[in-house]
Design a protein around this motif. Structure first.
Motif, PDB file in Angstrom:
ATOM      1  N   ALA A  35       0.831  -1.203   0.000  1.00 52.25           N
ATOM      2  CA  ALA A  35       0.000   0.000   0.000  1.00 52.25           C
ATOM      3  C   ALA A  35       0.866   1.255   0.000  1.00 52.25           C
ATOM      4  O   ALA A  35       0.559   2.240  -0.688  1.00 52.25           O
ATOM      5  CB  ALA A  35      -0.929  -0.003   1.214  1.00 52.25           C
ATOM      6  N   MET A  36       1.952   1.227   0.745  1.00 53.95           N
ATOM      7  CA  MET A  36       2.848   2.379   0.789  1.00 53.95           C
ATOM      8  C   MET A  36       3.528   2.586  -0.571  1.00 53.95           C
ATOM      9  O   MET A  36       3.655   3.718  -1.046  1.00 53.95           O
ATOM     10  CB  MET A  36       3.906   2.173   1.873  1.00 53.95           C
ATOM     11  CG  MET A  36       4.641   3.419   2.260  1.00 53.95           C
ATOM     12  SD  MET A  36       5.572   3.251   3.788  1.00 53.95           S
ATOM     13  CE  MET A  36       6.741   1.993   3.367  1.00 53.95           C
ATOM     14  N   ALA A  37       3.931   1.494  -1.225  1.00 52.26           N
ATOM     15  CA  ALA A  37       4.547   1.606  -2.545  1.00 52.26           C
ATOM     16  C   ALA A  37       3.553   2.152  -3.560  1.00 52.26           C
ATOM     17  O   ALA A  37       3.907   2.979  -4.416  1.00 52.26           O
ATOM     18  CB  ALA A  37       5.078   0.249  -2.990  1.00 52.26           C
ATOM     19  N   MET A  76       3.121   5.870  -2.972  1.00 50.75           N
ATOM     20  CA  MET A  76       4.284   6.634  -3.445  1.00 50.75           C
ATOM     21  C   MET A  76       4.270   6.750  -4.967  1.00 50.75           C
ATOM     22  O   MET A  76       4.597   7.800  -5.518  1.00 50.75           O
ATOM     23  CB  MET A  76       5.576   5.981  -2.969  1.00 50.75           C
ATOM     24  CG  MET A  76       5.814   6.137  -1.474  1.00 50.75           C
ATOM     25  SD  MET A  76       7.267   5.278  -0.889  1.00 50.75           S
ATOM     26  CE  MET A  76       8.548   6.245  -1.652  1.00 50.75           C
ATOM     27  N   SER A  77       3.885   5.660  -5.666  1.00 49.59           N
ATOM     28  CA  SER A  77       3.857   5.722  -7.128  1.00 49.59           C
ATOM     29  C   SER A  77       2.736   6.640  -7.607  1.00 49.59           C
ATOM     30  O   SER A  77       2.899   7.361  -8.600  1.00 49.59           O
ATOM     31  CB  SER A  77       3.702   4.328  -7.716  1.00 49.59           C
ATOM     32  OG  SER A  77       2.420   3.812  -7.451  1.00 49.59           O
ATOM     33  N   GLU A  78       1.597   6.649  -6.917  1.00 52.70           N
ATOM     34  CA  GLU A  78       0.519   7.562  -7.281  1.00 52.70           C
ATOM     35  C   GLU A  78       0.925   9.008  -7.034  1.00 52.70           C
ATOM     36  O   GLU A  78       0.600   9.887  -7.831  1.00 52.70           O
ATOM     37  CB  GLU A  78      -0.738   7.232  -6.484  1.00 52.70           C
ATOM     38  CG  GLU A  78      -1.415   5.947  -6.893  1.00 52.70           C
ATOM     39  CD  GLU A  78      -2.555   5.562  -5.978  1.00 52.70           C
ATOM     40  OE1 GLU A  78      -2.872   6.342  -5.039  1.00 52.70           O
ATOM     41  OE2 GLU A  78      -3.134   4.485  -6.189  1.00 52.70           O
ATOM     42  N   GLN A  79       1.622   9.237  -5.956  1.00 54.62           N
ATOM     43  CA  GLN A  79       2.070  10.593  -5.642  1.00 54.62           C
ATOM     44  C   GLN A  79       3.080  11.074  -6.687  1.00 54.62           C
ATOM     45  O   GLN A  79       3.031  12.202  -7.161  1.00 54.62           O
ATOM     46  CB  GLN A  79       2.700  10.626  -4.261  1.00 54.62           C
ATOM     47  CG  GLN A  79       3.178  12.001  -3.837  1.00 54.62           C
ATOM     48  CD  GLN A  79       3.880  11.950  -2.487  1.00 54.62           C
ATOM     49  OE1 GLN A  79       4.298  10.899  -2.036  1.00 54.62           O
ATOM     50  NE2 GLN A  79       4.018  13.113  -1.882  1.00 54.62           N
ATOM     51  N   LYS A  80       3.958  10.171  -7.090  1.00 53.90           N
ATOM     52  CA  LYS A  80       4.984  10.533  -8.071  1.00 53.90           C
ATOM     53  C   LYS A  80       4.361  10.763  -9.444  1.00 53.90           C
ATOM     54  O   LYS A  80       4.750  11.655 -10.190  1.00 53.90           O
ATOM     55  CB  LYS A  80       6.029   9.445  -8.147  1.00 53.90           C
ATOM     56  CG  LYS A  80       7.297   9.869  -8.814  1.00 53.90           C
ATOM     57  CD  LYS A  80       8.380   8.847  -8.568  1.00 53.90           C
ATOM     58  CE  LYS A  80       9.677   9.605  -8.582  1.00 53.90           C
ATOM     59  NZ  LYS A  80      10.764   8.877  -8.031  1.00 53.90           N
ATOM     60  N   SER A  81       3.367   9.934  -9.824  1.00 56.80           N
ATOM     61  CA  SER A  81       2.744  10.101 -11.141  1.00 56.80           C
ATOM     62  C   SER A  81       1.816  11.320 -11.157  1.00 56.80           C
ATOM     63  O   SER A  81       1.543  11.875 -12.214  1.00 56.80           O
ATOM     64  CB  SER A  81       1.958   8.844 -11.507  1.00 56.80           C
ATOM     65  OG  SER A  81       0.864   8.664 -10.630  1.00 56.80           O
ATOM     66  N   GLY A  82       1.396  11.773 -10.013  1.00 55.26           N
ATOM     67  CA  GLY A  82       0.528  12.927  -9.937  1.00 55.26           C
ATOM     68  C   GLY A  82       1.274  14.253 -10.050  1.00 55.26           C
ATOM     69  O   GLY A  82       0.700  15.299 -10.302  1.00 55.26           O
TER      70      GLY A  82
END
Length: 85
Positions: free
Chosen positions: A70-72, A75-81
């Motif tokens: 869930a943390m990964a 983080m990937s959603e935050q980075k792609s956003g």
């Protein structure tokens, strides 16, 4: 302690250590050698080898893995956003 019980413990070092850590078991086996069949379940409980304890450890590991996944994902959603400047 009887020789046959000492031989039994010599063949099983983990149960021998359990008896050394818990001297009440030494007294108990010295006084009533028939309690030898109750030694293994007590040692298994001490070492965490019962089914319930193993199941609890599995659930703990599964929850940690779930949290890491869930943390990964977060983080990937935050980075792609993020938008490049």
């Amino acid at each position: 302690m009887r020789g046959d019980i000492q031989d039994y413990l010599d063949q099983r070092p983990d149960e021998k250590l359990f008896v050394r850590v818990h001297p009440e078991w030494y007294r108990r086996l010295s006084r009533s050698p028939g309690d030898l069949n109750q030694l293994k379940p007590a040692a298994d409980l001490f070492y965490g080898r019962t089914f319930g304890q193993r199941l609890d450890r599995f659930h703990q590991r599964a929850s940690v893995m779930s949290m890491l996944v869930a943390m990964a994902q977060a983080m990937s959603e935050q980075k792609s956003g993020e938008q490049p400047k």
